[in-house]
Design an enzyme around this catalytic site. Structure first.
Site, PDB file in Angstrom:
ATOM      1  N   GLY A 143     -52.456  56.678 -19.539  1.00  0.00           N
ATOM      2  CA  GLY A 143     -52.994  58.229 -20.167  1.00  0.00           C
ATOM      3  C   GLY A 143     -51.673  58.920 -20.909  1.00  0.00           C
ATOM      4  N   ALA A 144     -51.545  58.988 -22.201  1.00  0.00           N
ATOM      5  CA  ALA A 144     -50.367  59.390 -23.289  1.00  0.00           C
ATOM      6  C   ALA A 144     -50.424  60.736 -23.794  1.00  0.00           C
ATOM      7  CB  ALA A 144     -49.852  58.792 -23.999  1.00  0.00           C
TER       8      ALA A 144
ATOM      9  N   ASN B 234     -57.151  62.555 -18.586  1.00  0.00           N
ATOM     10  CA  ASN B 234     -57.453  64.263 -18.507  1.00  0.00           C
ATOM     11  C   ASN B 234     -59.186  63.477 -17.423  1.00  0.00           C
ATOM     12  OD1 ASN B 234     -58.418  62.699 -20.428  1.00  0.00           O
ATOM     13  ND2 ASN B 234     -59.263  63.816 -21.951  1.00  0.00           N
TER      14      ASN B 234
ATOM     15  N   SER C 103     -52.869  63.336 -12.185  1.00  0.00           N
ATOM     16  CA  SER C 103     -53.979  64.254 -12.657  1.00  0.00           C
ATOM     17  C   SER C 103     -54.275  64.817 -12.118  1.00  0.00           C
ATOM     18  CB  SER C 103     -55.449  63.430 -13.449  1.00  0.00           C
ATOM     19  OG  SER C 103     -54.766  62.799 -14.858  1.00  0.00           O
TER      20      SER C 103
ATOM     21  N   GLU D 116     -48.173  67.300 -11.290  1.00  0.00           N
ATOM     22  CA  GLU D 116     -47.214  66.959 -11.641  1.00  0.00           C
ATOM     23  C   GLU D 116     -47.191  69.017 -11.614  1.00  0.00           C
ATOM     24  OE1 GLU D 116     -44.480  65.786 -13.002  1.00  0.00           O
ATOM     25  OE2 GLU D 116     -44.704  67.921 -12.807  1.00  0.00           O
TER      26      GLU D 116
ATOM     27  N   LYS E 118     -51.752  71.875  -5.526  1.00  0.00           N
ATOM     28  CA  LYS E 118     -51.810  71.327  -6.708  1.00  0.00           C
ATOM     29  C   LYS E 118     -53.257  72.294  -7.137  1.00  0.00           C
ATOM     30  CE  LYS E 118     -51.785  71.288 -11.344  1.00  0.00           C
ATOM     31  NZ  LYS E 118     -50.112  70.665 -11.974  1.00  0.00           N
TER      32      LYS E 118
ATOM     33  N   ARG F  57     -41.145  90.432  -2.089  1.00  0.00           N
ATOM     34  CA  ARG F  57     -42.881  89.693  -1.907  1.00  0.00           C
ATOM     35  C   ARG F  57     -43.333  89.613  -3.149  1.00  0.00           C
ATOM     36  NH1 ARG F  57     -44.312  93.985   2.182  1.00  0.00           N
ATOM     37  NH2 ARG F  57     -43.470  95.319   0.183  1.00  0.00           N
TER      38      ARG F  57
ATOM     39  N   GLY G 243     -54.915  81.130 -20.801  1.00  0.00           N
ATOM     40  CA  GLY G 243     -55.536  79.404 -21.527  1.00  0.00           C
ATOM     41  C   GLY G 243     -54.829  78.286 -21.155  1.00  0.00           C
TER      42      GLY G 243
ATOM     43  N   CYS H 272     -54.873  73.678 -17.750  1.00  0.00           N
ATOM     44  CA  CYS H 272     -55.873  73.373 -16.144  1.00  0.00           C
ATOM     45  C   CYS H 272     -56.242  74.674 -15.317  1.00  0.00           C
ATOM     46  CB  CYS H 272     -54.027  73.482 -15.583  1.00  0.00           C
ATOM     47  SG  CYS H 272     -53.253  71.855 -15.692  1.00  0.00           S
TER      48      CYS H 272
ATOM     49  N   LYS I 260     -50.070  79.514 -25.466  1.00  0.00           N
ATOM     50  CA  LYS I 260     -48.425  80.137 -24.997  1.00  0.00           C
ATOM     51  C   LYS I 260     -47.423  78.974 -26.152  1.00  0.00           C
ATOM     52  CE  LYS I 260     -46.999  77.273 -21.425  1.00  0.00           C
ATOM     53  NZ  LYS I 260     -46.397  77.235 -20.169  1.00  0.00           N
TER      54      LYS I 260
HETATM   55  C1  UDX Z   1     -54.660  65.606 -18.038  1.00  0.00           C
HETATM   56  C2  UDX Z   1     -55.639  67.424 -16.997  1.00  0.00           C
HETATM   57  O1  UDX Z   1     -55.958  68.044 -18.312  1.00  0.00           O
HETATM   58  C3  UDX Z   1     -54.520  67.537 -16.903  1.00  0.00           C
HETATM   59  O2  UDX Z   1     -55.558  68.572 -15.478  1.00  0.00           O
HETATM   60  C4  UDX Z   1     -54.447  66.585 -15.068  1.00  0.00           C
HETATM   61  O3  UDX Z   1     -53.461  66.937 -14.305  1.00  0.00           O
HETATM   62  C5  UDX Z   1     -53.438  65.516 -16.556  1.00  0.00           C
HETATM   63  O4  UDX Z   1     -54.523  65.432 -17.477  1.00  0.00           O
HETATM   64  P1  UDX Z   1     -53.152  66.360 -20.025  1.00  0.00           P
HETATM   65  O5  UDX Z   1     -51.770  65.121 -19.542  1.00  0.00           O
HETATM   66  O6  UDX Z   1     -52.625  67.400 -20.758  1.00  0.00           O
HETATM   67  O7  UDX Z   1     -54.065  66.519 -18.862  1.00  0.00           O
HETATM   68  O8  UDX Z   1     -54.054  65.324 -21.181  1.00  0.00           O
HETATM   69  P2  UDX Z   1     -54.599  65.113 -21.898  1.00  0.00           P
HETATM   70  O9  UDX Z   1     -53.243  65.202 -22.938  1.00  0.00           O
HETATM   71  O10 UDX Z   1     -55.899  65.001 -22.977  1.00  0.00           O
HETATM   72  O11 UDX Z   1     -53.692  63.217 -21.775  1.00  0.00           O
HETATM   73  C6  UDX Z   1     -54.586  62.577 -21.425  1.00  0.00           C
HETATM   74  C7  UDX Z   1     -54.645  60.891 -22.223  1.00  0.00           C
HETATM   75  O12 UDX Z   1     -55.607  60.277 -21.282  1.00  0.00           O
HETATM   76  C8  UDX Z   1     -55.691  60.978 -23.436  1.00  0.00           C
HETATM   77  O13 UDX Z   1     -54.280  60.563 -24.923  1.00  0.00           O
HETATM   78  C9  UDX Z   1     -56.485  60.369 -23.081  1.00  0.00           C
HETATM   79  O14 UDX Z   1     -57.073  59.311 -24.850  1.00  0.00           O
HETATM   80  C10 UDX Z   1     -55.831  58.838 -22.279  1.00  0.00           C
HETATM   81  N1  UDX Z   1     -57.417  58.837 -21.582  1.00  0.00           N
HETATM   82  C11 UDX Z   1     -58.424  59.034 -21.086  1.00  0.00           C
HETATM   83  C12 UDX Z   1     -56.875  56.930 -21.266  1.00  0.00           C
HETATM   84  O15 UDX Z   1     -56.052  56.022 -22.131  1.00  0.00           O
HETATM   85  N2  UDX Z   1     -57.933  56.300 -21.328  1.00  0.00           N
HETATM   86  C13 UDX Z   1     -59.043  56.731 -20.308  1.00  0.00           C
HETATM   87  O16 UDX Z   1     -59.802  56.161 -19.679  1.00  0.00           O
HETATM   88  C14 UDX Z   1     -59.237  58.276 -19.886  1.00  0.00           C
HETATM   89  C1  UDX Z   2     -49.610  75.782 -15.494  1.00  0.00           C
HETATM   90  C2  UDX Z   2     -49.176  76.294 -14.617  1.00  0.00           C
HETATM   91  O1  UDX Z   2     -47.751  76.948 -14.285  1.00  0.00           O
HETATM   92  C3  UDX Z   2     -48.092  74.178 -13.836  1.00  0.00           C
HETATM   93  O2  UDX Z   2     -47.562  74.541 -12.749  1.00  0.00           O
HETATM   94  C4  UDX Z   2     -48.713  73.377 -13.783  1.00  0.00           C
HETATM   95  O3  UDX Z   2     -48.800  71.999 -13.383  1.00  0.00           O
HETATM   96  C5  UDX Z   2     -49.708  73.364 -14.652  1.00  0.00           C
HETATM   97  O4  UDX Z   2     -50.056  74.619 -15.091  1.00  0.00           O
HETATM   98  P1  UDX Z   2     -49.397  75.496 -17.966  1.00  0.00           P
HETATM   99  O5  UDX Z   2     -51.876  75.582 -18.306  1.00  0.00           O
HETATM  100  O6  UDX Z   2     -48.681  75.425 -18.695  1.00  0.00           O
HETATM  101  O7  UDX Z   2     -48.779  75.451 -16.521  1.00  0.00           O
HETATM  102  O8  UDX Z   2     -49.209  77.258 -18.696  1.00  0.00           O
HETATM  103  P2  UDX Z   2     -48.591  78.264 -17.533  1.00  0.00           P
HETATM  104  O9  UDX Z   2     -46.688  78.987 -18.416  1.00  0.00           O
HETATM  105  O10 UDX Z   2     -48.366  78.215 -16.559  1.00  0.00           O
HETATM  106  O11 UDX Z   2     -48.706  79.522 -18.563  1.00  0.00           O
HETATM  107  C6  UDX Z   2     -50.354  79.451 -18.437  1.00  0.00           C
HETATM  108  C7  UDX Z   2     -51.386  80.753 -19.033  1.00  0.00           C
HETATM  109  O12 UDX Z   2     -50.827  82.282 -18.387  1.00  0.00           O
HETATM  110  C8  UDX Z   2     -50.779  80.650 -20.369  1.00  0.00           C
HETATM  111  O13 UDX Z   2     -51.980  81.166 -21.409  1.00  0.00           O
HETATM  112  C9  UDX Z   2     -49.469  81.861 -20.755  1.00  0.00           C
HETATM  113  O14 UDX Z   2     -49.882  82.049 -21.838  1.00  0.00           O
HETATM  114  C10 UDX Z   2     -50.264  82.591 -19.905  1.00  0.00           C
HETATM  115  N1  UDX Z   2     -49.700  83.788 -18.966  1.00  0.00           N
HETATM  116  C11 UDX Z   2     -48.637  82.965 -18.487  1.00  0.00           C
HETATM  117  C12 UDX Z   2     -49.453  85.511 -18.762  1.00  0.00           C
HETATM  118  O15 UDX Z   2     -50.101  85.249 -19.517  1.00  0.00           O
HETATM  119  N2  UDX Z   2     -48.602  85.844 -18.904  1.00  0.00           N
HETATM  120  C13 UDX Z   2     -47.519  85.452 -17.523  1.00  0.00           C
HETATM  121  O16 UDX Z   2     -46.705  86.200 -16.748  1.00  0.00           O
HETATM  122  C14 UDX Z   2     -47.741  84.018 -17.892  1.00  0.00           C
END
Ligand code: UDX
Ligand code: UDX
Length: 483
Positions: A15-16, A97, A137, A173, A228, A268, A281, A284, A347
């Site tokens: 997964g890249a 993913n 993941s 992660e 997580k 707190r 958004g 996750c 974001k």
């Molecule tokens: C994803 C999820 O969003 C997150 O919740 C989870 O914790 C980790 O995986 P992310 O790295 O952001 O995170 O996903 P994505 O950018 O979609 O990368 C996954 C990659 O896996 C894709 O490039 C896809 O092609 C690859 N993949 C998927 C494989 O190589 N083999 C598979 O069987 C399925």
């Molecule tokens: C999140 C978690 O933070 C991370 O620990 C986990 O591994 C994956 O999910 P990510 O989705 O990359 O990370 O972004 P994050 O910075 O958490 O923001 C999530 C969303 O919340 C974004 O749409 C951001 O704009 C929104 N956000 C964040 C707010 O609206 N207000 C804030 O104060 C912080």
């Protein structure tokens, strides 16, 4: 096929994506003695990771290209050779993913584990000797059990019958996109769940190259998986909480920035993660909470399920109320009006648009017949087309264009610069907190807009006085109309 080298640690990451790419880059940089193969089914993605031009990497993360430049081709390799990379690996990270299921049992809420399962099967079939399998993941609780069962059933049927052994660890992660490198280099904690002390120690040893041992927490598998999911749910809950108060402020005359600052001084509560906005958004939060809801229901914990579902409901409501406010301020109709959308990623500092509030808001506005001029510093035109499921106006034929000009259907164009986005629009919506949107030259650029024009600052990042002094009307999240 190459053989395992007992002297050197070899990692395979399946997964890249946004998690696998940055995580392995940092491990490669911190541990030059480890060879890492990042593999993916998606050839295009791998080709992009191997591009000479580092501005074309598939994932945009501040600081990432510098590390890639240093380690790529030395001890970090990107390829589609999944089988061979598994065979020579001591440790296999699963970083694929786990999207929400779209059909079947648990559709709309449960995670689709088909990718994880197929990875486990591939590891089972191609690995040699002893392999540590790490789930990186985010998984629903007890997924490691499934991985274990698949791996255990994989003993070779044919000669030479050399036994394969596995240890399964959970090492979720916690990086946030946009700050991934910083988060990886200085994590608050590293969590390793498992029951095989030796395997846990081997993984901990890698992290100890740059992370203080005190920050490496060891738990059982299930605690690690659940941590997580719950950590993301708690974070998302803070945003839904502050967003609910933002709506309150708008009707009562409170100011959300003042309120969050004042709330955040309580030790707190803490001051981080209290920015009101268009709703959370990213890949996750929604997925993980839906998962928690599904699991709670499965175990008969309906009140728990309802509690977490309300965090999502509030987020959907926050998305919707933005488009309603825009329509309301523009005299109840936006049909045929042009609007500038600033920011399409979920974001700042990422090119990721998964679950971006901009998608829902833009779709609502298009539905009402608006002509959108969309700008984002890092998101591509093709990605926006995919997300909106609508071809960019300039890409249509002349005939299609004129048809759309006279229909009530909304349309959109990609604006390469902020200036282009501002041409003849009735309103500007700031939806992502990109740094360049905080420094807009309102005095100069306001002349490009129609009059009267509105600025909707949905991230509270523009300087209110400058906007107002430029003759524009301003609406801010958690404050309402500013005069
Ligand atoms: C994803 C999820 O969003 C997150 O919740 C989870 O914790 C980790 O995986 P992310 O790295 O952001 O995170 O996903 P994505 O950018 O979609 O990368 C996954 C990659 O896996 C894709 O490039 C896809 O092609 C690859 N993949 C998927 C494989 O190589 N083999 C598979 O069987 C399925
Ligand atoms: C999140 C978690 O933070 C991370 O620990 C986990 O591994 C994956 O999910 P990510 O989705 O990359 O990370 O972004 P994050 O910075 O958490 O923001 C999530 C969303 O919340 C974004 O749409 C951001 O704009 C929104 N956000 C964040 C707010 O609206 N207000 C804030 O104060 C912080």
């Amino acid at each position: 096929m190459k053989k395992k080298d007992s002297q050197k640690t070899n990692i395979c990451c399946i997964g890249a994506g946004y998690v696998g790419g940055p995580t392995m880059s940092v491990i490669a940089e911190k541990c030059p003695y480890i060879t890492i193969n990042v593999v993916d089914l998606n050839q295009e993605r791998i080709a992009a990771w191997n591009k000479k031009d580092l501005s074309k990497l598939p994932v945009f993360e501040p600081g990432l290209s510098k590390i890639i430049e240093k380690v790529r081709g030395k001890n970090l390799f990107f390829s589609t050779d999944i089988d061979n990379s598994i065979a020579i690996a001591d440790i296999v990270f699963i970083c694929v993913n786990t999207p929400t299921k779209v059909k079947g049992l648990g559709a709309g809420r449960a995670s689709d584990l088909k990718w994880v399962e197929s990875c486990a099967r591939r590891v089972a079939s191609k690995s040699t000797g002893h392999t540590i399998v790490v789930e990186k993941s985010t998984m629903p609780v007890r997924t490691a059990e499934t991985i274990k069962i698949i791996l255990q059933s994989s003993q070779p049927m044919n000669p030479p019958y050399k036994e394969k052994t596995f240890s399964v660890l959970s090492n979720p992660e916690f990086l946030a996109e946009g700050t991934a490198i910083k988060d990886l280099e200085k994590p608050d904690r590293v969590l390793i769940g498992g029951d095989d002390e030796k395997a846990i120690e081997k993984l901990a040893e890698i992290y100890r190259n740059w992370v203080d041992n005190k920050k490496i927490l060891k738990t059982n598998l299930w605690s690690s998986e659940l941590t997580k999911l719950s950590a993301n749910a708690f974070l998302a809950q803070r945003i839904s909480s502050i967003n609910s108060i933002s709506a309150f402020c708008e009707v009562t005359g409170g100011n959300i920035i003042e309120v969050s600052k004042a709330i955040g001084t309580d030790k707190r509560i803490g001051k981080q993660f209290l920015r009101a906005g268009p709703g959370f958004g990213g890949s996750c939060f929604k997925k993980d909470i839906l998962n928690l809801v599904y699991l709670s229901e499965y175990y008969g914990l309906n009140e728990v399920a309802n509690y977490w579902q309300s965090v999502i409901n509030l987020n959907n409501w926050q998305n919707q109320r933005i488009s309603r406010i825009v329509i309301d301020k523009l005299f109840g109709t936006i049909s045929g009006k042009s609007l500038a959308i600033l920011g399409f990623s979920f974001k700042a500092n990422t090119n990721d648009t998964r679950e971006s509030p901009s998608i829902n808001i833009a779709k609502d506005l298009l539905e009402e017949g608006a002509k959108l001029r969309i700008h984002d510093p890092k998101v591509s035109i093709d990605q926006i087309e995919k997300d909106l499921n609508l071809i960019e106006f300039n890409k249509l034929t002349d005939k299609e264009q004129s048809k759309q000009e006279f229909s009530n259907q909304g349309s959109w164009i990609f604006a390469e610069t902020i200036e282009k986005a501002f041409m003849d629009v009735d309103a500007v919506l700031v939806l992502t907190e990109w740094e360049e949107y905080t420094n807009i030259q309102w005095k100069k650029l306001s002349k490009l807009l129609r009059t009267p024009a509105w600025v909707f600052d949905v991230r509270s990042i523009v300087e209110p006085n400058t906007v107002i002094q430029s003759g524009l009307q301003l609406w801010r999240i958690g404050e309402g109309s500013v005069s």
